[in-house]
Design a protein around this motif. Structure first.
Motif, PDB file in Angstrom:
ATOM      1  N   THR A  68     -87.887  -8.427 -80.137  1.00  0.00           N
ATOM      2  CA  THR A  68     -87.155  -8.566 -78.891  1.00  0.00           C
ATOM      3  C   THR A  68     -85.855  -7.813 -78.991  1.00  0.00           C
ATOM      4  N   GLY A  69     -85.194  -7.692 -77.846  1.00  0.00           N
ATOM      5  CA  GLY A  69     -83.915  -7.004 -77.818  1.00  0.00           C
ATOM      6  C   GLY A  69     -84.096  -5.555 -77.417  1.00  0.00           C
ATOM      7  N   SER A  70     -83.013  -4.946 -76.947  1.00  0.00           N
ATOM      8  CA  SER A  70     -83.100  -3.587 -76.421  1.00  0.00           C
ATOM      9  C   SER A  70     -83.445  -2.574 -77.500  1.00  0.00           C
ATOM     10  N   GLY A  71     -83.149  -2.863 -78.769  1.00  0.00           N
ATOM     11  CA  GLY A  71     -83.421  -1.919 -79.840  1.00  0.00           C
ATOM     12  C   GLY A  71     -84.881  -1.793 -80.189  1.00  0.00           C
ATOM     13  N   TYR A  72     -85.735  -2.669 -79.668  1.00  0.00           N
ATOM     14  CA  TYR A  72     -87.142  -2.658 -80.047  1.00  0.00           C
ATOM     15  C   TYR A  72     -88.067  -2.367 -78.865  1.00  0.00           C
ATOM     16  N   TYR A  73     -87.637  -1.606 -77.912  1.00  0.00           N
ATOM     17  CA  TYR A  73     -88.430  -1.345 -76.712  1.00  0.00           C
ATOM     18  C   TYR A  73     -89.812  -0.803 -77.072  1.00  0.00           C
ATOM     19  N   HIS A  74     -89.859   0.276 -77.829  1.00  0.00           N
ATOM     20  CA  HIS A  74     -91.138   0.912 -78.172  1.00  0.00           C
ATOM     21  C   HIS A  74     -91.938   0.066 -79.159  1.00  0.00           C
ATOM     22  N   SER A  75     -91.261  -0.583 -80.098  1.00  0.00           N
ATOM     23  CA  SER A  75     -91.954  -1.426 -81.067  1.00  0.00           C
ATOM     24  C   SER A  75     -92.667  -2.574 -80.368  1.00  0.00           C
ATOM     25  N   ARG A  76     -92.071  -3.117 -79.306  1.00  0.00           N
ATOM     26  CA  ARG A  76     -92.715  -4.188 -78.538  1.00  0.00           C
ATOM     27  C   ARG A  76     -93.998  -3.694 -77.895  1.00  0.00           C
ATOM     28  N   ILE A  77     -93.978  -2.466 -77.395  1.00  0.00           N
ATOM     29  CA  ILE A  77     -95.180  -1.896 -76.774  1.00  0.00           C
ATOM     30  C   ILE A  77     -96.302  -1.807 -77.815  1.00  0.00           C
ATOM     31  N   ALA A  78     -95.980  -1.291 -78.999  1.00  0.00           N
ATOM     32  CA  ALA A  78     -96.992  -1.173 -80.057  1.00  0.00           C
ATOM     33  C   ALA A  78     -97.515  -2.552 -80.448  1.00  0.00           C
ATOM     34  N   SER A  79     -96.617  -3.517 -80.561  1.00  0.00           N
ATOM     35  CA  SER A  79     -97.024  -4.876 -80.928  1.00  0.00           C
ATOM     36  C   SER A  79     -97.978  -5.454 -79.884  1.00  0.00           C
ATOM     37  N   LYS A  80     -97.669  -5.254 -78.621  1.00  0.00           N
ATOM     38  CA  LYS A  80     -98.522  -5.777 -77.543  1.00  0.00           C
ATOM     39  C   LYS A  80     -99.888  -5.094 -77.536  1.00  0.00           C
ATOM     40  N   LEU A  81     -99.931  -3.785 -77.807  1.00  0.00           N
ATOM     41  CA  LEU A  81    -101.212  -3.074 -77.869  1.00  0.00           C
ATOM     42  C   LEU A  81    -102.098  -3.661 -78.966  1.00  0.00           C
ATOM     43  N   LEU A  82    -101.514  -3.930 -80.121  1.00  0.00           N
ATOM     44  CA  LEU A  82    -102.278  -4.511 -81.224  1.00  0.00           C
ATOM     45  C   LEU A  82    -102.716  -5.939 -80.897  1.00  0.00           C
ATOM     46  N   GLU A  83    -101.849  -6.712 -80.245  1.00  0.00           N
ATOM     47  CA  GLU A  83    -102.196  -8.078 -79.853  1.00  0.00           C
ATOM     48  C   GLU A  83    -103.367  -8.095 -78.872  1.00  0.00           C
ATOM     49  N   ARG A  84    -103.426  -7.081 -78.008  1.00  0.00           N
ATOM     50  CA  ARG A  84    -104.510  -7.004 -77.015  1.00  0.00           C
ATOM     51  C   ARG A  84    -105.830  -6.568 -77.639  1.00  0.00           C
ATOM     52  N   GLY A  85    -105.823  -6.251 -78.926  1.00  0.00           N
ATOM     53  CA  GLY A  85    -107.077  -5.919 -79.577  1.00  0.00           C
ATOM     54  C   GLY A  85    -107.274  -4.448 -79.886  1.00  0.00           C
ATOM     55  N   GLN A  86    -106.313  -3.596 -79.524  1.00  0.00           N
ATOM     56  CA  GLN A  86    -106.448  -2.185 -79.878  1.00  0.00           C
ATOM     57  C   GLN A  86    -106.356  -2.080 -81.400  1.00  0.00           C
ATOM     58  N   LYS A  87    -107.338  -1.421 -82.018  1.00  0.00           N
ATOM     59  CA  LYS A  87    -107.416  -1.366 -83.477  1.00  0.00           C
ATOM     60  C   LYS A  87    -106.462  -0.352 -84.102  1.00  0.00           C
ATOM     61  N   LEU A  88    -106.243   0.768 -83.419  1.00  0.00           N
ATOM     62  CA  LEU A  88    -105.406   1.844 -83.936  1.00  0.00           C
ATOM     63  C   LEU A  88    -104.397   2.264 -82.882  1.00  0.00           C
ATOM     64  N   VAL A  89    -103.145   2.399 -83.278  1.00  0.00           N
ATOM     65  CA  VAL A  89    -102.102   2.856 -82.362  1.00  0.00           C
ATOM     66  C   VAL A  89    -101.369   4.007 -83.046  1.00  0.00           C
ATOM     67  N   MET A  90    -101.457   5.212 -82.456  1.00  0.00           N
ATOM     68  CA  MET A  90    -100.779   6.379 -83.007  1.00  0.00           C
ATOM     69  C   MET A  90     -99.291   6.275 -82.655  1.00  0.00           C
ATOM     70  N   CYS A  91     -98.428   6.412 -83.689  1.00  0.00           N
ATOM     71  CA  CYS A  91     -96.993   6.195 -83.480  1.00  0.00           C
ATOM     72  C   CYS A  91     -96.148   7.158 -84.293  1.00  0.00           C
ATOM     73  N   PHE A  92     -94.928   7.421 -83.781  1.00  0.00           N
ATOM     74  CA  PHE A  92     -93.872   7.970 -84.616  1.00  0.00           C
ATOM     75  C   PHE A  92     -93.332   6.759 -85.380  1.00  0.00           C
ATOM     76  N   VAL A  93     -92.994   6.919 -86.651  1.00  0.00           N
ATOM     77  CA  VAL A  93     -92.568   5.786 -87.466  1.00  0.00           C
ATOM     78  C   VAL A  93     -91.245   6.075 -88.190  1.00  0.00           C
ATOM     79  N   SER A  94     -90.525   4.996 -88.509  1.00  0.00           N
ATOM     80  CA  SER A  94     -89.281   5.113 -89.261  1.00  0.00           C
ATOM     81  C   SER A  94     -88.909   3.744 -89.813  1.00  0.00           C
ATOM     82  N   ASN A  95     -88.120   3.728 -90.864  1.00  0.00           N
ATOM     83  CA  ASN A  95     -87.539   2.485 -91.364  1.00  0.00           C
ATOM     84  C   ASN A  95     -86.050   2.434 -91.045  1.00  0.00           C
ATOM     85  N   VAL A  96     -85.583   3.377 -90.209  1.00  0.00           N
ATOM     86  CA  VAL A  96     -84.169   3.437 -89.848  1.00  0.00           C
ATOM     87  C   VAL A  96     -83.949   2.881 -88.441  1.00  0.00           C
TER      88      VAL A  96
END
Length: 145
Positions: A68-96
């Motif tokens: 949650t929070g404004s800093g996780y806008y895109h991460s929330r989308i990916a999380s919701k896609l996985l929750e809905r049952g999508q097996k693979l989600v292509m993403c740009f990734v970072s630990n920063v």
């Protein structure tokens, strides 16, 4: 007026004592006065430490990643896609940050989310930005959220 050696030594001692007192007062004043640069550095460090502690707590399973929070806008989308049952989600990734993911454009296929977003090699990522086949970030509207 003639000054004796002992009187001269007494006056020098008094001056040294006064100079020492003045140095102590100056030190106290320096500590009492605000230092905007130092304050800003301390604040940045406090935020960085807090973020680091949050990431470590999530990695150790001590904190459920409520994306949650404004800093996780895109991460929330990916999380919701996985929750809905999508097996693979292509993403740009970072630990920063999500912005870093968008700038660096490191692409991984995300397969699950627990304390982190896990790619096909089971490597964990803190921030992900789901993308389409053209490498453009997906929006909530595009994925039906």
């Amino acid at each position: 007026m003639k000054i004796t050696k002992s009187e001269l030594l007494r006056r020098i001692e008094a001056l040294e004592e006064w100079a020492s007192g003045a140095d102590e007062m100056l030190t106290e004043l320096n500590h009492a006065l605000p230092d905007p640069e130092y304050d800003a550095m301390c604040e940045e460090n406090a935020v960085a430490v807090e973020d680091s502690l949050d990431r470590r707590a999530a990695r150790l399973g001590l904190k459920n990643p409520e994306l949650t929070g404004s800093g996780y806008y895109h991460s929330r989308i990916a999380s919701k896609l996985l929750e809905r049952g999508q097996k693979l989600v292509m993403c740009f990734v970072s630990n920063v940050s999500e912005s870093d993911a968008l700038n660096e454009k490191t692409i991984e296929v995300i397969t699950s989310v627990d304390a982190e977003f896990n790619d096909a090699d089971d490597y964990g990522w803190q921030f992900v930005v789901p993308i389409n086949n053209q490498g453009e970030p997906l929006t909530q509207a595009e994925v039906g959220l």
